[in-house]
Write a protein that holds these residues in place. Sequence first.
Motif, PDB file in Angstrom:
ATOM      1  N   LEU A 302       0.827  -1.202   0.000  1.00  0.00           N
ATOM      2  CA  LEU A 302       0.000   0.000   0.000  1.00  0.00           C
ATOM      3  C   LEU A 302       0.865   1.258   0.000  1.00  0.00           C
ATOM      4  O   LEU A 302       0.493   2.275  -0.595  1.00  0.00           O
ATOM      5  CB  LEU A 302      -0.943  -0.023   1.194  1.00  0.00           C
ATOM      6  N   GLY A 303       2.020   1.198   0.647  1.00  0.00           N
ATOM      7  CA  GLY A 303       2.956   2.316   0.568  1.00  0.00           C
ATOM      8  C   GLY A 303       3.445   2.536  -0.850  1.00  0.00           C
ATOM      9  O   GLY A 303       3.586   3.685  -1.305  1.00  0.00           O
ATOM     10  N   ARG A 304       3.700   1.447  -1.592  1.00  0.00           N
ATOM     11  CA  ARG A 304       4.123   1.573  -2.989  1.00  0.00           C
ATOM     12  C   ARG A 304       2.992   2.136  -3.853  1.00  0.00           C
ATOM     13  O   ARG A 304       3.243   2.864  -4.812  1.00  0.00           O
ATOM     14  CB  ARG A 304       4.594   0.225  -3.521  1.00  0.00           C
ATOM     15  N   LEU A 305       1.755   1.777  -3.527  1.00  0.00           N
ATOM     16  CA  LEU A 305       0.621   2.365  -4.235  1.00  0.00           C
ATOM     17  C   LEU A 305       0.617   3.878  -4.062  1.00  0.00           C
ATOM     18  O   LEU A 305       0.457   4.630  -5.035  1.00  0.00           O
ATOM     19  CB  LEU A 305      -0.689   1.757  -3.722  1.00  0.00           C
ATOM     20  N   VAL A 306       0.792   4.346  -2.837  1.00  0.00           N
ATOM     21  CA  VAL A 306       0.816   5.796  -2.599  1.00  0.00           C
ATOM     22  C   VAL A 306       1.974   6.434  -3.345  1.00  0.00           C
ATOM     23  O   VAL A 306       1.823   7.503  -3.964  1.00  0.00           O
ATOM     24  CB  VAL A 306       0.894   6.092  -1.087  1.00  0.00           C
ATOM     25  N   THR A 307       3.142   5.812  -3.332  1.00  0.00           N
ATOM     26  CA  THR A 307       4.283   6.343  -4.082  1.00  0.00           C
ATOM     27  C   THR A 307       3.967   6.417  -5.571  1.00  0.00           C
ATOM     28  O   THR A 307       4.295   7.411  -6.246  1.00  0.00           O
ATOM     29  CB  THR A 307       5.520   5.456  -3.856  1.00  0.00           C
ATOM     30  N   HIS A 308       3.324   5.384  -6.091  1.00  0.00           N
ATOM     31  CA  HIS A 308       2.966   5.335  -7.512  1.00  0.00           C
ATOM     32  C   HIS A 308       2.086   6.517  -7.924  1.00  0.00           C
ATOM     33  O   HIS A 308       2.227   7.050  -9.034  1.00  0.00           O
ATOM     34  CB  HIS A 308       2.250   4.009  -7.793  1.00  0.00           C
ATOM     35  N   VAL A 309       1.193   6.932  -7.041  1.00  0.00           N
ATOM     36  CA  VAL A 309       0.242   7.989  -7.392  1.00  0.00           C
ATOM     37  C   VAL A 309       0.560   9.323  -6.710  1.00  0.00           C
ATOM     38  O   VAL A 309      -0.260  10.242  -6.745  1.00  0.00           O
ATOM     39  CB  VAL A 309      -1.206   7.558  -7.067  1.00  0.00           C
ATOM     40  N   THR A 310       1.727   9.445  -6.103  1.00  0.00           N
ATOM     41  CA  THR A 310       2.050  10.665  -5.352  1.00  0.00           C
ATOM     42  C   THR A 310       1.918  11.942  -6.174  1.00  0.00           C
ATOM     43  O   THR A 310       1.331  12.924  -5.689  1.00  0.00           O
ATOM     44  CB  THR A 310       3.456  10.552  -4.734  1.00  0.00           C
ATOM     45  N   PRO A 311       2.423  12.024  -7.419  1.00  0.00           N
ATOM     46  CA  PRO A 311       2.241  13.284  -8.169  1.00  0.00           C
ATOM     47  C   PRO A 311       0.776  13.672  -8.330  1.00  0.00           C
ATOM     48  O   PRO A 311       0.428  14.854  -8.194  1.00  0.00           O
ATOM     49  CB  PRO A 311       2.901  12.980  -9.517  1.00  0.00           C
ATOM     50  N   ALA A 312      -0.088  12.693  -8.594  1.00  0.00           N
ATOM     51  CA  ALA A 312      -1.515  12.991  -8.741  1.00  0.00           C
ATOM     52  C   ALA A 312      -2.118  13.429  -7.414  1.00  0.00           C
ATOM     53  O   ALA A 312      -2.958  14.334  -7.359  1.00  0.00           O
ATOM     54  CB  ALA A 312      -2.265  11.775  -9.286  1.00  0.00           C
ATOM     55  N   LEU A 313      -1.710  12.795  -6.310  1.00  0.00           N
ATOM     56  CA  LEU A 313      -2.204  13.197  -4.988  1.00  0.00           C
ATOM     57  C   LEU A 313      -1.737  14.613  -4.644  1.00  0.00           C
ATOM     58  O   LEU A 313      -2.501  15.409  -4.089  1.00  0.00           O
ATOM     59  CB  LEU A 313      -1.726  12.218  -3.924  1.00  0.00           C
ATOM     60  N   GLU A 314      -0.500  14.934  -4.984  1.00  0.00           N
ATOM     61  CA  GLU A 314       0.010  16.287  -4.720  1.00  0.00           C
ATOM     62  C   GLU A 314      -0.763  17.316  -5.530  1.00  0.00           C
ATOM     63  O   GLU A 314      -1.130  18.385  -5.005  1.00  0.00           O
ATOM     64  CB  GLU A 314       1.498  16.353  -5.057  1.00  0.00           C
ATOM     65  N   ASP A 315      -1.021  17.024  -6.794  1.00  0.00           N
ATOM     66  CA  ASP A 315      -1.748  17.975  -7.644  1.00  0.00           C
ATOM     67  C   ASP A 315      -3.154  18.235  -7.115  1.00  0.00           C
ATOM     68  O   ASP A 315      -3.677  19.350  -7.232  1.00  0.00           O
ATOM     69  CB  ASP A 315      -1.833  17.446  -9.078  1.00  0.00           C
ATOM     70  N   ALA A 316      -3.784  17.211  -6.533  1.00  0.00           N
ATOM     71  CA  ALA A 316      -5.135  17.365  -5.986  1.00  0.00           C
ATOM     72  C   ALA A 316      -5.134  17.907  -4.565  1.00  0.00           C
ATOM     73  O   ALA A 316      -6.206  18.194  -4.013  1.00  0.00           O
ATOM     74  CB  ALA A 316      -5.860  16.017  -6.017  1.00  0.00           C
ATOM     75  N   GLY A 317      -3.959  18.037  -3.954  1.00  0.00           N
ATOM     76  CA  GLY A 317      -3.873  18.493  -2.562  1.00  0.00           C
ATOM     77  C   GLY A 317      -4.257  17.424  -1.565  1.00  0.00           C
ATOM     78  O   GLY A 317      -4.617  17.742  -0.425  1.00  0.00           O
ATOM     79  N   ASP A 318      -4.125  16.143  -1.949  1.00  0.00           N
ATOM     80  CA  ASP A 318      -4.628  15.037  -1.123  1.00  0.00           C
ATOM     81  C   ASP A 318      -3.531  14.236  -0.438  1.00  0.00           C
ATOM     82  O   ASP A 318      -3.844  13.339   0.351  1.00  0.00           O
ATOM     83  CB  ASP A 318      -5.448  14.067  -1.987  1.00  0.00           C
ATOM     84  N   LEU A 319      -2.266  14.493  -0.702  1.00  0.00           N
ATOM     85  CA  LEU A 319      -1.219  13.578  -0.280  1.00  0.00           C
ATOM     86  C   LEU A 319      -1.156  13.418   1.236  1.00  0.00           C
ATOM     87  O   LEU A 319      -1.126  12.296   1.752  1.00  0.00           O
ATOM     88  CB  LEU A 319       0.143  14.031  -0.816  1.00  0.00           C
TER      89      LEU A 319
END
Length: 361
Positions: A302-319
């Motif tokens: 699950l940590g790798r999942l978050v790493t995989h989508v980190t740029p998208a989470l940052e762009d949405a302000g969700d990280l």
Amino acid sequence: MTRTVGVEEEYLLVDPDTGHPRAVSHVALAADPAAESTIGLTGELQREQVESATRPCTTLAEVDRELRRARSVAARAAAAAGSRLAALGTSPLAVEPTLSSSERYREMGRRFGLTVSEELTCGCHVHVAVDSDEEGVGALDRIRPWLASLLALTANSPFWQGADSGYASYRTQVWQRWPSAGPYAPFGSPAVYHDTVQAMIDTETLLDRGMIYFDARLSVQHPTLEVRVGDVCLDVDDAVLLAALVRALVETAAQAWRTGAPADPVRLELLRLAAWRAARSGVDDTLLDPCTWRPAPAADVLGRLVTHVTPALEDAGDLDEVRERLTAVLRRGTGARAQRGAADPQEAVALAVRRTSGDAG
């Protein structure tokens, strides 16, 4: 521009004293006709359940408010029918489901027999806006490796007919009895996707496009990609986490598609094994790591999942919020662990009613 996201949740209607599911959805829906327009409250395959749908949301705060509002409205409708609302993937207590009265559902019952007679499961479906079928199929092909991880995060159905199933998500095992359910192979283009769906319909096995039960699909009714792999979550917090991760996965996949990055060619057989592992243990043991297709601790995957989508989470302000919510669910466990922590299946239902009502309030 941040993609919109919406969430559909299915719930059980249970007796306030015994905890057994009650076939009163028609009464609950009739008690509050306005609910259908305000939260999309509808009936489902069986009369022991109802489904809600949020409006499209841009921020996670909106998703949170919409889900709590939906649960509150659904809980009031349930109470008007003399029952209580429970966010459970399956009933912890024994039940003989009661088929809803629409002709479509009756035909499903005739065609699929015991699969329908025993089917009483509640899922969570997340819709993410896509600009076109081309983008949608490009994203569908590229999110496949991570869908089992989302299932693990939502596992909330350890009991079946009054007994511990040995699974964190037994709903998944029941759901995959449908001939069109589960993981899917890459499509490559909208033409192949739609031709595949039409070929499935032409077999005269499925009734219609609404019975395309892939773990993720192009929505039949909305311009969205719909991820359908999860159990309904016991807690709103976990449903919000699911929505954030699904949106980020779709955005990450769509960007990869736009740049021409190939989809992971992982075979369907491995995806089925990954889904089985996720359904078996949720976040409490190992999952298959999409980076290696070998077992790894759930927290690592699950940590790798978050790493995989980190740029998208940052762009949405969700990280930051996603990291906090993920840490919380890994610490306390999913709904499956909470249910198993109850004294018996009846108390598991009572716990779910309290948690569902608490979220609604």
